[in-house]
Design an enzyme around this catalytic site. Structure first.
Site, mmCIF file in Angstrom:
data_model
loop_
_atom_site.group_PDB
_atom_site.id
_atom_site.type_symbol
_atom_site.label_atom_id
_atom_site.label_comp_id
_atom_site.label_asym_id
_atom_site.label_seq_id
_atom_site.Cartn_x
_atom_site.Cartn_y
_atom_site.Cartn_z
ATOM 1 N N GLU A 31 55.963 33.237 61.708
ATOM 2 C CA GLU A 31 56.667 32.248 60.755
ATOM 3 C C GLU A 31 56.618 32.485 59.444
ATOM 4 O OE1 GLU A 31 55.257 29.238 63.661
ATOM 5 O OE2 GLU A 31 53.435 28.685 62.081
ATOM 6 N N LYS A 57 54.877 31.997 56.161
ATOM 7 C CA LYS A 57 53.514 30.981 55.729
ATOM 8 C C LYS A 57 54.051 30.654 54.229
ATOM 9 C CE LYS A 57 48.620 31.431 55.060
ATOM 10 N NZ LYS A 57 48.357 30.839 54.121
ATOM 11 N N ASP A 108 53.453 28.639 50.212
ATOM 12 C CA ASP A 108 52.465 28.405 50.262
ATOM 13 C C ASP A 108 52.531 27.445 49.393
ATOM 14 O OD1 ASP A 108 51.004 28.778 48.112
ATOM 15 O OD2 ASP A 108 52.139 30.075 46.889
ATOM 16 N N TYR A 166 53.686 22.943 61.827
ATOM 17 C CA TYR A 166 53.380 24.329 61.995
ATOM 18 C C TYR A 166 52.683 24.187 63.420
ATOM 19 C CZ TYR A 166 49.718 24.756 58.678
ATOM 20 O OH TYR A 166 49.077 24.781 57.775
ATOM 21 N N LYS A 184 49.913 38.922 54.861
ATOM 22 C CA LYS A 184 50.404 38.769 53.359
ATOM 23 C C LYS A 184 51.379 40.084 53.273
ATOM 24 C CE LYS A 184 47.530 34.741 52.164
ATOM 25 N NZ LYS A 184 46.701 34.527 51.535
ATOM 26 N N CYS A 192 33.702 51.369 14.568
ATOM 27 C CA CYS A 192 33.633 49.899 15.369
ATOM 28 C C CYS A 192 34.486 49.364 14.510
ATOM 29 C CB CYS A 192 31.841 49.330 15.621
ATOM 30 S SG CYS A 192 32.610 47.759 16.141
ATOM 31 N N CYS A 206 32.607 46.275 13.048
ATOM 32 C CA CYS A 206 32.422 46.136 11.467
ATOM 33 C C CYS A 206 31.927 48.006 11.738
ATOM 34 C CB CYS A 206 30.590 46.101 11.680
ATOM 35 S SG CYS A 206 29.482 47.629 13.304
ATOM 36 N N CYS A 249 29.960 50.612 19.519
ATOM 37 C CA CYS A 249 28.829 50.497 18.776
ATOM 38 C C CYS A 249 27.664 50.626 18.483
ATOM 39 C CB CYS A 249 29.689 48.864 18.728
ATOM 40 S SG CYS A 249 29.420 48.851 16.880
ATOM 41 N N CYS A 290 26.753 44.411 13.594
ATOM 42 C CA CYS A 290 27.836 43.885 14.534
ATOM 43 C C CYS A 290 28.020 41.944 14.435
ATOM 44 C CB CYS A 290 28.468 44.762 15.496
ATOM 45 S SG CYS A 290 29.999 44.773 16.225
#
Length: 669
Positions: free
Chosen positions: A114, A116, A118, A227, A315, A409, A412, A425, A431
């Site tokens: 059957e 499933k 949700d 069920y 699933k 970087c 910085c 960096c 920084c």
DNA sequence: GATCCTCGAGTTCT
DNA sequence: CTCGAGGATC
């Protein structure tokens, strides 16, 4: 109209209304128009108002009526509500079939399959055919009572069909959910009223069912399907298929799309055809449920601690959606790691809008060959964290240049260095991205635990130059805090108090908070135990670090270079100068050795305690907590919505505990 | 040298 | 939760 005539008419009307409710909600096959239905319903209400002595609680008009309450009551389930093992691969289904055949010593097993749904599962109790009580799943043993809210669901009969000779006592398992069209119109209404919309139908159903005011629930378009018979007085149906037939016979709604399969191939085909019709269904499903049909076989197979052996949830593949990469940006973490991040054209995946996804590192970007402007598939890995799975080529497209890591970087401008798969960096001291990250880490729960010092506040403190290193936190004044956005008297006082409180700290937490590379919670604790005080630790040589169990060349090099750095020594000196008092590490105060040598792993959510509290409980009894499952793991504690660690545990044959069983272990009565 | 077990670090959305 | 990689162990 005489009293007797009224009584007869009311009885007739109730039968009719129930009949049409059943056709409409359970069979999805109405025989009369909504207007006609309303007319019948109104006549019934009018008669019941005129003859209040004839009004009974099982009348279809009595679905709402209880006043709001303060909190939902906890009720124990009659039978524990187990969950199902879930699988996603064909091979695992075959393996399930093989296992069943081996255990039952037969070659012919009939499975009932059957969809499933949700939603959220509930336990429904009927006494003498009357709906008397319903509750949510909770932790599987105890749930929340939501009887009055369930009564508002029109698909749910308050009275089982009289002519079906309902059992004296019946406990049913069902799933409450919301249809997609109803979900959308509910969200539209909520948005119009200025309320927050629900992210997905399941959240909407869960939120609506757990309302404290059943009148609100009544305005939410919930429905239910049943069920499973968990308990019944009298003979139980001999198979799952017969169970569903019996439920339907009593006028309870059951999954319409169900089938008896004579072979596992039929099961696979059902999965495929159901997946194909998934998009056209008016409600959400996330897979199919496969059950050994015969009841005596179910009993023979029995249950594990949290799931029956005779059933699985098969699933569907995680939902994938297609969208475009609008840009790829690079973020800088607290250790200076550069992480490429894809900004996506917002797209709904499994009920949540995704607008960004991490690309982890440069190798990953190269392997997937994704570039700005590309069309890609996005899924929510482990159903939570968005991930780009692959590129979808578009015929004739003009692609942009491949992504390259910047050599400076982005925050910085310092040079970028490469180490293995990662780029860093090098501007550790300049920084601001790293500084912000370092401070957030320092303030975090498992380090100095400074409440009220969140991301936003840290960003402001750094951007305004109020905090240039960790020690600056300890000379912030109220006047300075009051200049921050969103800060008034109260929050300023609270933050100063949290900072003050953090001044007394254990060595392990401080070590963790300093953010030394490779040193996390565990290593920090090991170091604190071994060296005891900060001066001793700082005086240790690289060779001495290596001596310590669990510390190798990499970690010791990282430690040595951290403490060699002048800047770091100064920050530590200033922290102490400004009042930080460092206590020896909290000794593992094990109150018993009941769990000595046992290793625990947690997965899913716990309801009774936080992960940290659970961890402490284990350690109090001499056990250890680990983050991944292996053969050496003694127990896996599975909470609600457990993740892949549960699958891993089953694969390795590790004992799985429910939260209740875990509690019994750590808190013996 | 290979393999297993852990740890650290980064991550999304509400 | 997942990935990558450090450290222990055979």
């Amino acid at each position: 109209m005489t009293h007797n005539q009224a009584k007869e008419r009311i009885a007739a009307l109730r039968l009719e209304v129930r009949h049409h409710d059943h056709l409409y909600y359970s069979k999805d096959r109405p025989e009369i128009s909504d207007a006609e239905y309303d007319r019948l319903f109104r006549e019934l209400v009018e008669l019941e108002t005129a003859y209040p002595d004839l009004l009974t609680s099982d009348s279809p008009t009595q679905r709402v009526g209880a006043p709001p309450i303060d909190e939902l009551a906890k009720v124990p389930h009659e039978k524990p509500m187990l969950s199902l093992d879930s699988i996603t691969d064909r091979e695992d289904v075959q393996a399930f079939d093989t296992r069943m055949k081996r255990e039952l010593e037969t070659d012919h097993i009939v499975y009932t399959v059957e969809p499933k749904f949700d939603g959220l599962s509930v336990e429904l109790v009927y006494d003498q055919g009357k709906f008397v009580r319903g509750s949510t799943r909770g932790d599987g043993r105890t749930g929340e009572e939501v009887t009055v809210n369930l009564r508002t669901i029109r698909a749910l009969p308050l009275q089982l069909r009289h002519d079906s000779s309902p059992p004296a006592h019946l406990v049913v398992r069902g799933e409450v959910y919301m249809r997609l069209d109803e979900f959308q119109s509910l969200n539209r209404r909520m948005t119009e009223r200025g309320e927050e919309a629900f992210a997905n139908p399941r959240n909407a159903a869960a939120g609506s069912l757990r309302m404290l005011d059943s009148r609100v629930t009544a305005s939410r378009p919930l429905t239910v399907t049943c069920y499973d018979i968990m308990a019944v007085s009298g003979p139980a149906p001999p198979s799952h298929w017969d169970e569903l037939e019996a439920l339907a016979g009593w006028s309870l709604p059951v999954p319409a799309h169900r089938r008896r399969c004579r072979s596992i191939e039929e099961v696979l085909a059902f999965h495929q055809s159901t997946d194909a019709m998934r998009e056209s269904l008016p409600f959400e499903i996330d897979g199919i449920v496969v059950k050994v049909d015969r009841r005596d076989w179910q009993d023979q197979l029995g249950s594990k601690s949290r799931s029956p052996r005779w059933a699985i949830a098969y699933k569907f593949a995680p939902r994938k959606e297609i969208t475009d990469i609008q840009d790829i940006v690079v973020s800088v973490g607290r250790t200076g790691t550069l992480t490429p991040l894809a900004l996506l054209k917002p797209v709904e995946v499994g009920g949540v809008t995704i607008s960004r996804a991490t690309l982890h590192n440069a190798d990953e970007v190269a392997r997937k060959d994704v570039r700005v402007g590309d069309r890609v598939k996005v899924e929510r890995a482990g159903d939570v964290i968005p991930a780009i799975t692959e590129r979808v080529p578009v015929p004739g497209e003009q692609r942009q240049d491949p992504f390259v890591m910047p050599d400076h970087c982005p925050v910085c401008g310092s040079a970028v260095a490469r180490e293995g798969a990662y780029f860093y960096c090098t501007g550790q001291t300049v920084c601001v991205a790293q500084l912000k990250g370092a401070i957030e880490h320092f303030a975090s729960k498992s380090a100095l635990n400074i409440d009220g010092l969140g991301k936003k506040t840290v960003a402001q403190l750094v951007d305004r130059g109020l905090v240039r290193d960790l020690a600056d936190l300890y000379r912030l004044t109220k006047e300075q805090l009051l200049t921050l956005e969103g800060f008034a008297e109260r929050s300023a006082t609270l933050l100063l108090a949290s900072i003050e409180r953090s001044k007394s700290v254990t060595l392990d937490r401080l070590l963790m908070g300093l953010g030394i590379r490779q040193v996390g919670q565990h290593i920090a604790r090991v170091l604190a135990q071994r060296f005891g005080t900060l001066p001793q630790l700082m005086a240790a040589t690289e060779a001495e670090f290596i001596q310590v169990h669990e510390i190798g060349p990499e970690i010791s090099a990282s430690l040595a270079s951290f403490f060699r750095e002048d800047r770091n020594r100064q920050v530590i000196a200033r922290l102490v100068e400004r009042g930080l008092s460092i206590a020896p590490p909290a000794q593992a105060t094990s109150s018993s050795h009941a769990l000595a040598g046992k290793t625990f792993v947690f997965t899913g959510g716990l309801s009774g305690y936080s992960r940290d509290e659970a961890k402490q409980l284990v350690e109090q009894h001499g056990g250890t907590v680990s983050s991944s499952v292996s053969k050496k793991t003694s127990y896996v504690v599975a909470g609600t919505d457990p993740g892949s660690k549960l699958d891993q545990a089953q694969k390795l044959g590790v004992t799985v505990l429910s939260e209740g069983e875990f509690t019994d272990l750590v808190k013996p009565a």
